[in-house]
Design a protein around this motif. Sequence first.
Motif: not given
Length: 80
Positions: A18, A25-26, A28, A41-42, A45
């Motif tokens: 995203e 934003q994210s 996955q 992933s963290s 962000k």
Amino acid sequence: MTIQYAPKGVCSRAFQIEVEEGVIQSVQVEGGCSGNLQGLSSLLKGMKVEEAITRMEGIRCGMKPTSCPDQIAQALKKAL
């Protein structure tokens, strides 16, 4: 914007990223090394797309010519 990407040459099977106004934003990931990809992933962000591409593009996994971070960079390049 949602980016759906099927990575090539890595263990992961799918990415969903995203992006809003050029900022991630994210992220996955389906498949792959769960702990490492959750950490990645963290870290991504809130990062600008261009910076993420610069940091990850060209990273290799062992003898493979690519890696999950490199494949995420390739997916983000499509967003530009």
